[in-house]
Design an enzyme around this catalytic site. Structure first.
Site, mmCIF file in Angstrom:
data_model
loop_
_atom_site.group_PDB
_atom_site.id
_atom_site.type_symbol
_atom_site.label_atom_id
_atom_site.label_comp_id
_atom_site.label_asym_id
_atom_site.label_seq_id
_atom_site.Cartn_x
_atom_site.Cartn_y
_atom_site.Cartn_z
ATOM 1 N N GLU A 256 0.895 -1.174 0.000
ATOM 2 C CA GLU A 256 0.000 0.000 0.000
ATOM 3 C C GLU A 256 0.916 1.202 0.000
ATOM 4 O O GLU A 256 1.640 1.423 0.965
ATOM 5 C CB GLU A 256 -0.861 0.028 1.272
ATOM 6 C CG GLU A 256 -1.696 -1.216 1.522
ATOM 7 C CD GLU A 256 -2.827 -1.370 0.542
ATOM 8 O OE1 GLU A 256 -3.094 -0.426 -0.217
ATOM 9 O OE2 GLU A 256 -3.428 -2.449 0.521
ATOM 10 N N CYS A 295 -3.155 8.322 3.799
ATOM 11 C CA CYS A 295 -2.892 7.772 2.469
ATOM 12 C C CYS A 295 -4.062 8.025 1.527
ATOM 13 O O CYS A 295 -3.892 8.093 0.317
ATOM 14 C CB CYS A 295 -2.633 6.277 2.586
ATOM 15 S SG CYS A 295 -3.928 5.419 3.487
HETATM 16 P P1 NAP Z 1 8.409 4.871 4.456
HETATM 17 O O1 NAP Z 1 9.538 5.767 4.717
HETATM 18 O O2 NAP Z 1 8.392 4.112 3.186
HETATM 19 O O3 NAP Z 1 8.368 3.862 5.688
HETATM 20 C C1 NAP Z 1 7.372 2.900 5.832
HETATM 21 C C2 NAP Z 1 7.864 1.788 6.722
HETATM 22 O O4 NAP Z 1 8.909 1.074 6.050
HETATM 23 C C3 NAP Z 1 8.471 2.279 8.032
HETATM 24 O O5 NAP Z 1 8.132 1.378 9.045
HETATM 25 C C4 NAP Z 1 9.959 2.264 7.742
HETATM 26 O O6 NAP Z 1 10.743 2.164 8.883
HETATM 27 C C5 NAP Z 1 10.052 1.011 6.899
HETATM 28 N N1 NAP Z 1 11.226 0.919 6.054
HETATM 29 C C6 NAP Z 1 11.975 1.920 5.529
HETATM 30 N N2 NAP Z 1 12.957 1.410 4.757
HETATM 31 C C7 NAP Z 1 12.835 0.061 4.811
HETATM 32 C C8 NAP Z 1 13.552 -1.020 4.222
HETATM 33 N N3 NAP Z 1 14.595 -0.819 3.432
HETATM 34 N N4 NAP Z 1 13.152 -2.279 4.496
HETATM 35 C C9 NAP Z 1 12.089 -2.508 5.284
HETATM 36 N N5 NAP Z 1 11.378 -1.526 5.865
HETATM 37 C C10 NAP Z 1 11.733 -0.259 5.624
HETATM 38 O O7 NAP Z 1 7.024 5.639 4.545
HETATM 39 P P2 NAP Z 1 6.508 6.594 5.717
HETATM 40 O O8 NAP Z 1 7.264 7.864 5.624
HETATM 41 O O9 NAP Z 1 6.462 5.875 7.023
HETATM 42 O O10 NAP Z 1 4.993 6.812 5.298
HETATM 43 C C11 NAP Z 1 4.599 7.806 4.402
HETATM 44 C C12 NAP Z 1 4.267 7.218 3.070
HETATM 45 O O11 NAP Z 1 3.419 6.102 3.242
HETATM 46 C C13 NAP Z 1 3.503 8.185 2.196
HETATM 47 O O12 NAP Z 1 4.098 8.180 0.938
HETATM 48 C C14 NAP Z 1 2.109 7.597 2.122
HETATM 49 O O13 NAP Z 1 1.467 7.762 0.909
HETATM 50 C C15 NAP Z 1 2.341 6.151 2.332
HETATM 51 N N6 NAP Z 1 1.164 5.545 2.975
HETATM 52 C C16 NAP Z 1 0.382 4.723 2.236
HETATM 53 C C17 NAP Z 1 -0.727 4.118 2.820
HETATM 54 C C18 NAP Z 1 -1.623 3.189 2.045
HETATM 55 O O14 NAP Z 1 -2.468 2.526 2.652
HETATM 56 N N7 NAP Z 1 -1.500 3.119 0.754
HETATM 57 C C19 NAP Z 1 -1.022 4.357 4.152
HETATM 58 C C20 NAP Z 1 -0.194 5.205 4.865
HETATM 59 C C21 NAP Z 1 0.906 5.791 4.266
HETATM 60 P P3 NAP Z 1 11.264 3.455 9.654
HETATM 61 O O15 NAP Z 1 10.056 4.172 10.151
HETATM 62 O O16 NAP Z 1 12.095 2.887 10.733
HETATM 63 O O17 NAP Z 1 12.024 4.261 8.638
#
Ligand code: NAP
Length: 509
Positions: A256, A295
């Site tokens: 997602e 999101c």
């Molecule tokens: P993110 O930076 O991609 O992080 C998401 C999760 O992935 C966090 O728990 C992060 O850990 C982890 N992560 C980062 N790098 C990783 C890797 N290499 N391997 C495994 N896990 C890893 O996103 P975010 O800043 O938390 O969230 C914002 C984004 O999420 C926005 O773009 C939004 O659109 C999207 N979003 C989408 C939905 C949906 O349902 N489609 C819902 C909510 C948010 P850390 O926190 O420790 O970095």
């Protein structure tokens, strides 16, 4: 300062220094710290597979549902304390915190009920027995059984309660143990929820583990029966999909990701009508609820040229009334972003968007704290607009794009976002709406169709319902969660069993 630990192999483990800081974004002060360095993540995955998995699979759907019911009630019972944690660690207003926490309890309760309905079975049949040869005795039957690995849930920072629980609800009911990793910036609320469940002795050994901090090397240890469900940015989603072990074992990955959700006003929605006012209220709510860190939030608004001036006037007036500040104070409608990193990202996104669209409203924000005032942009380039259709600015930010009101162009504009989670369509015109709904359906996971007779009865564009699917194609990640029983299927293996009809009946029921 609080040091958060990870709950692995049924005990809390503190990671080695250096630690990562979690902030109170209203005060811009460090609130907690956490690290996952040195933690045995291979051991944690194996613990879930060997201890938690067999326990859940031995339980009937009704018993798994009973477990979810207790988890839901525990959250509901501690609601006020959890709301306070959300305010401190995420800067949420009371109503935004409730959106996350009540959503979590409600989704668990929904799946608890589904468990009751599915009853005293441990697996399900998929469809009727199939006859594939002349013999009416030798038949085929599809069955659905839980995968015997562990579900790894990697969550975004914006819904530390709901994201934890909506994923866990479907996995537990399907019969899979979980290792959940919340977004680090706001992980304190997820920790509090797990602590609460443990205090009440609700979790059987091994069924749930919580990794608090970076994902570390967890993906290096995935195996062929595991499943990964990810919510976050498209870039991280791609990294996870490309991980060597994920590819080597063909581990299913549900993503997602970013989504440039749209609201489309039809030409029949005239200025001053109830539907028009409803659309205005919805746009403002979507920009300000959870400081736009949703999101599903509306990022692009397509309005017919004739209504554009009226829409601008109404939006500017409404946005000008928004009270922004410390969410602990009564009447505040917009709090800070979740932390300094999120504030920097949004400020950079706003600066970039300003190169491609006119910034017609820039809300003033308090100078201390991680605040960004609401930002409304205007762009006339339609399908040719750059940046607007491609980059999600994850904050109180939206862009209005006037168009000619034709259904065909509306479809193309929605599709130009490359795949969305949710699209709102405002119209009473059935013929126009038919073209739009069927045209955008392949590009969006959910369509919220607001019309005059029901405009005040819906739950709103941004609310994700457990009974309906959540996910979207393309840019939105290509995933699908929830949707009642559909949400369990990701955790199941579908097997075709061929055999003697009498024996099949005796064994499979
Ligand atoms: P993110 O930076 O991609 O992080 C998401 C999760 O992935 C966090 O728990 C992060 O850990 C982890 N992560 C980062 N790098 C990783 C890797 N290499 N391997 C495994 N896990 C890893 O996103 P975010 O800043 O938390 O969230 C914002 C984004 O999420 C926005 O773009 C939004 O659109 C999207 N979003 C989408 C939905 C949906 O349902 N489609 C819902 C909510 C948010 P850390 O926190 O420790 O970095």
């Amino acid at each position: 300062m609080i040091t958060l630990s990870s709950y692995l192999r049924d005990t809390w483990h503190r990671g080695q220094d250096p630690q990562t800081l979690l902030y109170d974004p209203t005060l811009y002060t460090a609130l907690a710290q956490t690290s996952t360095r040195g933690l045995d993540l291979a051991g944690a995955l194996q613990h879930g597979r060997t201890i938690g998995g067999p326990t859940l699979r031995a339980m009937t759907f009704a018993q798994r549902g009973e477990l979810l019911d207790q988890l839901s009630k525990a959250i509901h019972g501690a609601r006020d304390a959890l709301i306070d944690v959300s305010r401190q660690n995420m800067g949420t207003t009371r109503s935004d915190a409730k959106f996350d926490i009540d959503g979590a309890a409600g989704t668990l309760a929904f799946y608890a009920n589904l468990g009751k309905t599915l009853g005293d079975r441990t697996f399900l049949l998929d469809g009727e027995a199939v006859r594939f040869s002349r013999s009416a005795r030798f038949l085929g039957q599809h069955i659905l059984t839980p995968r015997v690995g562990i579900a790894i849930h990697i969550n975004a920072f914006n819904f530390p309660a709901w994201n934890l629980c909506e994923k866990l609800a479907t996995a537990f009911l399907a019969g899979m143990p979980v290792l959940a990793k919340p977004g680090t910036a706001t992980a304190w609320l997820s920790v509090k929820i797990v602590e609460l469940w443990l205090e009440q002795n609700l979790l059987p050994p091994g069924v749930l583990q919580l990794l608090v901090g970076s994902a570390g090397d967890v993906l290096d240890h995935v195996g062929p029966q595991d499943a990964i469900v990810f919510t976050g940015s498209g870039a991280t989603g791609q990294e996870i999909r490309k991980h060597t072990q994920v590819i080597a074992h063909n581990v299913p990955v549900n993503v997602e990701a970013d989504s440039l959700n749209a609201l489309v006003l039809a030409p029949d929605v005239t200025e001053g009508s109830d539907l028009f006012h409803m659309a205005v209220a919805e746009i403002v709510r979507e920009m300000t609820q959870k400081a736009g860190q949703k999101c599903t939030a509306i990022r692009r608004i397509f309005v017919p040229h004739e209504q554009a001036d009226a829409l601008k006037a109404e939006l500017l007036a409404r946005l000008g009334d928004i009270r922004i500040g410390d969410p602990a104070h009564d009447g505040i409608q917009l709090g800070p972003l979740a932390g300094p990193a999120q504030q920097r990202d949004v400020q950079a996104g706003v600066a970039e968007l300003a190169k491609h669209a006119e910034n017609v409203f820039a809300g003033r924000a308090p100078e201390t704290g991680c605040f960004v005032g609401p930002q409304l942009f205007w762009n006339h380039a339609g399908l040719h607009a750059e940046y607007v259709h491609d980059h999600e600015v994850f904050g109180p930010v939206a862009t209005v794009m006037p168009y000619d009101g034709s259904a065909d162009l509306a479809v193309q504009l929605v599709a130009r976002g490359g795949g969305s989670l949710a699209t709102s369509v405002y119209s009473d015109d059935a013929a126009w709406s038919q073209t739009v709904l069927l045209g955008i359906a392949p590009w969006t996971g959910r369509v919220y169709w607001a019309s005059s007779k029901v405009f005040d009865q819906g739950v709103g564009h941004g609310a994700v319902m457990p009974s309906l699917v959540h996910g979207g194609p393309g840019k939105a990640g290509g995933g699908e969660e929830l949707g009642g029983e559909r949400g369990l299927r990701f955790y199941w293996m579908r097997t075709a069993v061929q055999g003697d009809v009498q024996l099949l009946k005796a064994v499979l029921g």
